[in-house]
Design an enzyme around this catalytic site. Structure first.
Site, mmCIF file in Angstrom:
data_model
loop_
_atom_site.group_PDB
_atom_site.id
_atom_site.type_symbol
_atom_site.label_atom_id
_atom_site.label_comp_id
_atom_site.label_asym_id
_atom_site.label_seq_id
_atom_site.Cartn_x
_atom_site.Cartn_y
_atom_site.Cartn_z
ATOM 1 N N HIS A 88 -0.574 86.249 60.532
ATOM 2 C CA HIS A 88 -0.405 84.907 59.956
ATOM 3 C C HIS A 88 1.009 84.381 60.197
ATOM 4 O O HIS A 88 1.200 83.273 60.716
ATOM 5 C CB HIS A 88 -0.695 84.965 58.451
ATOM 6 C CG HIS A 88 -0.459 83.674 57.726
ATOM 7 N ND1 HIS A 88 -1.486 82.873 57.287
ATOM 8 C CD2 HIS A 88 0.680 83.047 57.352
ATOM 9 C CE1 HIS A 88 -0.991 81.809 56.685
ATOM 10 N NE2 HIS A 88 0.340 81.897 56.709
ATOM 11 N N GLU A 89 2.011 85.168 59.813
ATOM 12 C CA GLU A 89 3.386 84.701 59.953
ATOM 13 C C GLU A 89 3.787 84.547 61.414
ATOM 14 O O GLU A 89 4.558 83.649 61.760
ATOM 15 C CB GLU A 89 4.345 85.645 59.221
ATOM 16 C CG GLU A 89 4.134 85.705 57.717
ATOM 17 C CD GLU A 89 4.183 84.343 57.035
ATOM 18 O OE1 GLU A 89 4.853 83.423 57.557
ATOM 19 O OE2 GLU A 89 3.547 84.184 55.977
#
Length: 706
Positions: free
Chosen positions: A497-498
C-alpha cells in the site's frame, strides 16, 4: 496513508527563496553559513544531509528560509508589471524553495523520530510557518493578481497543465479566505494558527501516551505465543531495562498480533486497554479538550468560509463533493458489513463458550476469530508468518513493480539517513534511466508516530529538473539481531500500500511542483496505493517469495487456504473501519458543538445508534484518531472506502485481461494515473484508465459482502 502534515504540505507547495533576506549580525551569519540545511547540498543526488544535521540546526534554518520566502512573495505581490502567468503563477512555484526543502527534511523526522529535541523544534516553528501561510494566502495584493488572471483565464492561451495550476492556485487562495472581508480574514488567520498548534499538541500527547502505555508481561502471561513474538518482546523489554519481562508497545503492530495469538485472557485485556485507551486516559496526555477545541474551530472557520459545516467545506474540493455522497457510499457498505459481523459474532461466541466465556469482550474477538479461521480453513496466522519474512516481501514488492513497469530497484549505501534501520533504493527505468530515490523506514521505534504513511522529501517536476525522493514508514516490530523479521499478511499488504503511494510520487511526470505526484484530493490519493495491495496476495507472487527459514516455498495447501480466507472476518474489519469513517463524517457535519462536549461520551452514543457491538468497536477511537486531528484527513477518512471502490474495480480490469501483469493495462495505469499528478480532475484520470467511474459493487465483492 499519504502523510499530510498540513503545515509541511501547504508550505512546501508555497515554498521559494530569493537572494537578499533580512540582514543578520556576523556571528549569526557564521552560524548560518555552517548550517548544513542552508546553501548547496553536496550529498548524493542532493538529498538531505541527515548525517550532518542536528536538532539545533532546524530552527535557525527555518527562520532564515521563512524570511527569504517572505521576501519572495512580497516581490511577486508588489510587482508593478501587469500580472501574467509567468510573473505570478509560475513565479509562485519558484518562491521559497529552500523553505520547502527545510520543511520536508524536518517534518519527515518529526513524524518518524520525534525525540524531545525535535518536538521542541516543532512547537517553535509551527506558529511561524502558519503565520507565513496566512500572510501569503491572505495577501490582498497577491490575491488580486491571481484573481485577475483567473477571471481572464479564457484569454490566456494556457496549456492544460497551466490552466489546472491557475485553477488550483486560485482555489487555494479562496479556500484560505483571501476573498473574505477584512475582519473575517483576520479571524481565519487566527483560527489557522490555533488549529496548527493544537494539531502538533495532539500528536505529541498521543505519542507520549503511547510510550507510557507499554505493557510488561511475565513469562506465564506470554505462554502459548509464537516464538517470534516472544523473542521480539523479550528483546524490547531488555532494551527498556526490564530483562526477563516481555514488552508489548501500545501500537497496532504489537497489539493486534498479540490479541490474535495470546491464550491468556487477562493479558489480552491488559494489552487491549493499553492500545485502545491511548489519548483517553485520565492523565496529562488526554486529548479530549484538544478534540473539542479543534472541532469548534473547524465549525467556526467553515461558517466564515460560507459553508454550513466543516465537512461541507472540505468535500467541496474532493471527488465526493458532498458529505451526503460520501455518507451514502459508507452506508452502502456498512449495512451489509454489520449483518455479516453479526454472523461472525455467533461463531466467535461459540468458540469462546468452550473456554467458559459467556460474553465476548473486545480483547477476545481476534483470538477466537483466529480459532474459527484455523478450524474453517486449516489456517494458522502464526504458521503463515513463518513464510512471510520482511526481506522476502520486499523482494516481492520490487518484482511486482518490475513486472508491471519494467522498473528495477538498486540499493544505495551512500545516501545519508536520519535513523538506524532506514534503507534507500534508487529506482530505474528498464533502459537504466534514474527515476528517483525510495527511503524505507519500516521498523517501529519509541519516537515514531503510530501507523503507516508516505512522505515526500522532494517532488518531481520538470520546471526545476528534479526527480522525486519519497519515504515509506511502517511500525513493524523488528526481530532480535540475527533473526528474520516476520510480518503478517496485513503488514505485507501495508508494505505494498505505502509503496503504491511511493510510486505515485516517483512516477509523476509533470512540470509544476505543486501539481506533482500525490498532490491530489484525499479520496483519489488512496487509489494508487490501495490497488497495489492486490498483487501481494497473488499466487504467482507468493509462490516465489513466501518462503520459510529453510528456503522452502509456502505449501500449496496453506496458500490456497490463505486465499480462501481473504474475505474471512470482513464483517468485523469493515464495521471497525467504517465506524471510524462515519463518526468522522458525523463529527464534522455538526453545525455547532454541544455544550460540555465530551468526545468519549459522544463517541459511545454514536456507536450505540449505529448498532456497533461493543466487542467490535472502532478501528480508530477519537482520542487517538491521528488521521483527522493531526494528519489532514478530517471529514476525509471516508476516502479509503471511496478509493476502495476504485481499486477493486481497477484491479478487476487486470483480472479481466487474464494477466495480472498485463503490460498494456499497466502502461495505461501509469500514464493516466501515476504520471498525471493533479494536472486534471481525478475523475478524468480514472475514466481515462478504466473507461468509466466505479460503483460499490466491486468493493462489496472484494470484501465478500455481496
Amino acid at each position: 496513508m499519504r502523510s499530510a502534515h498540513l503545515l509541511a504540505s501547504s508550505l512546501i507547495a508555497l515554498a521559494l527563496v530569493a537572494p537578499g533576506a533580512a540582514r543578520t549580525p556576523p556571528s549569526s551569519q557564521q552560524a548560518l553559513a555552517a548550517n548544513p540545511l542552508l546553501g548547496d547540498w553536496t550529498t548524493p543526488d542532493g538529498v538531505p544531509p541527515y548525517d550532518r544535521i542536528r536538532p539545533e540546526h532546524y530552527e535557525p534554518a527555518f527562520d532564515a528560509t521563512i524570511a527569504a520566502a517572505r521576501v519572495d512573495y512580497r516581490r511577486i505581490a508588489n510587482n508593478r508589471a501587469a500580472p501574467t502567468f509567468a510573473n505570478t503563477i509560475e513565479a509562485m512555484e519558484g518562491a521559497g524553495r529552500p523553505l520547502g526543502r527545510v520543511a520536508s527534511t524536518f517534518f519527515n523526522v518529526a513524524s518518524a523520530d520525534a525525540t524531545d529535541a525535535i518536538q521542541q523544534v516543532e512547537e517553535a516553528v509551527t506558529p511561524k510557518l502558519t503565520r507565513l501561510s496566512n500572510e501569503t494566502y491572505l495577501d490582498q495584493k497577491l490575491f488580486a493578481r491571481v484573481d485577475r488572471l483567473w477571471k481572464a483565464r479564457a484569454t490566456l492561451k494556457l496549456t492544460p497543465e497551466q490552466a489546472r495550476l491557475l485553477e488550483e492556485t486560485h482555489n487555494r487562495f479562496v479556500r484560505a479566505g483571501a476573498a473574505l472581508a477584512p475582519a473575517a480574514r483576520t479571524r481565519v488567520a487566527a483560527i489557522n494558527e490555533e488549529m496548527a498548534k493544537l494539531g502538533v499538541e495532539f500528536g505529541q500527547k498521543l505519542l507520549a501516551d503511547q510510550k507510557a502505555g507499554s505493557v510488561f508481561l511475565t513469562a506465564a502471561e506470554v505462554e502459548g505465543l509464537p516464538e517470534d513474538q516472544r523473542n521480539a518482546a523479550a528483546t524490547a523489554a531488555k532494551a527498556a531495562g526490564r530483562d526477563g519481562s516481555y514488552l508489548f508497545a501500545a501500537t497496532r503492530s504489537a497489539a493486534e498480533p498479540f490479541l490474535t495469538a495470546a491464550p491468556n485472557r487477562a493479558a489480552r485485556e491488559k494489552v487491549w486497554r493499553a492500545f485502545v485507551m491511548r489519548g483517553d486516559n485520565d492523565n496529562a496526555n488526554n486529548t479530549g479538550a484538544i478534540i473539542a477545541r479543534l472541532v469548534a474551530l473547524r465549525i467556526e472557520r467553515a461558517k466564515l468560509m460560507g459553508s454550513d459545516t466543516h465537512a461541507e467545506f472540505v468535500l467541496a474540493d474532493s471527488m465526493a463533493k458532498t458529505p451526503a455522497a460520501a455518507t451514502e457510499l459508507l452506508m452502502q457498505v456498512f449495512r451489509p458489513a454489520l449483518v455479516r459481523a453479526g454472523e461472525e459474532m455467533q461463531d466467535v461466541a461459540a468458540h469462546a463458550a468452550k473456554d467458559g466465556i459467556s460474553k465476548v469482550e473486545p480483547w477476545d474477538w481476534r483470538y477466537y476469530s483466529e480459532q474459527v479461521r484455523k478450524e474453517r480453513f486449516a489456517l494458522d496466522e502464526a504458521a503463515v508468518k513463518q513464510y512471510l519474512p520482511l526481506d522476502g516481501m520486499v523482494a516481492a514488492l520490487f518484482e511486482t513493480t518490475n513486472k508491471l513497469y519494467g522498473i528495477t530497484a538498486h540499493e544505495r549505501k551512500d545516501v545519508p539517513v536520519y535513523a538506524d534501520g532506514v534503507r534507500v533504493w534508487e529506482l530505474r527505468e528498464a533502459d537504466g534511466t534514474k527515476i528517483g530515490l525510495f527511503y524505507a523506514d519500516w521498523f517501529a521505534r519509541p519516537t515514531k508516530r503510530p501507523g503507516a504513511w508516505m512522505n515526500s522529501l522532494r517532488d518531481q517536476n520538470t520546471l526545476f529538473g528534479e526527480t522525486a525522493v519519497v519515504v515509506n514508514n511502517q511500525n513493524i516490530v523488528p526481530a532480535p539481531a540475527g533473526q528474520r523479521t516476520l510480518i503478517s499478511i496485513d503488514e505485507a499488504q501495508t508494505l505494498f500500500h505505502e509503496f503504491g503511494h511511493g510510486l505515485h510520487g516517483l512516477l509523476s511526470k509533470v512540470r509544476y511542483p505543486s501539481l506533482s505526484g500525490t498532490a491530489v484530493s484525499r479520496d483519489f490519493v488512496e487509489f494508487p496505493s490501495q490497488v497495489y495491495e492486490h498483487w501481494v496476495t497473488e499466487p504467482e507472487i507468493l509462490r516465489k517469495h513466501a518462503r520459510n527459514a529453510a528456503g522452502e516455498p509456502i505449501p500449496d495447501a496453506m496458500l490456497q487456504a490463505l486465499l480462501k480466507a481473504q474475505t474471512f472476518n470482513q464483517g468485523y474489519l469493515t464495521v471497525q473501519q467504517l465506524s471510524s469513517a462515519i463518526l468522522d463524517m458525523r463529527l464534522h457535519t455538526l453545525q455547532s458543538l454541544p455544550a460540555n462536549f465530551d468526545a468519549r461520551a459522544w463517541e459511545a452514543a454514536q456507536l450505540k445508534q449505529l448498532g456497533v457491538p461493543d466487542a467490535i468497536g472502532m478501528r480508530h477511537r477519537l482520542a487517538h484518531f491521528s488521521h483527522i486531528f493531526d494528519g489532514g484527513y478530517s471529514a476525509s477518512y471516508y476516502a479509503y472506502t471511496w478509493a476502495e471502490a476504485m481499486d477493486a474495480d481497477g484491479f478487476a480490469a487486470f483480472k479481466e485481461t487474464g494477466n495480472i501483469f498485463d503490460p498494456t493495462l499497466a502502461a495505461k495505469l501509469r500514464k493516466e494515473v501515476l504520471e498525471r499528478g493533479n494536472t486534471r480532475d481525478p475523475a478524468e484520470s480514472y475514466i481515462a484508465f478504466r473507461g468509466r467511474l466505479p460503483n460499490a459493487d466491486a468493493l462489496l465483492k472484494n470484501r465478500g459482502l455481496n
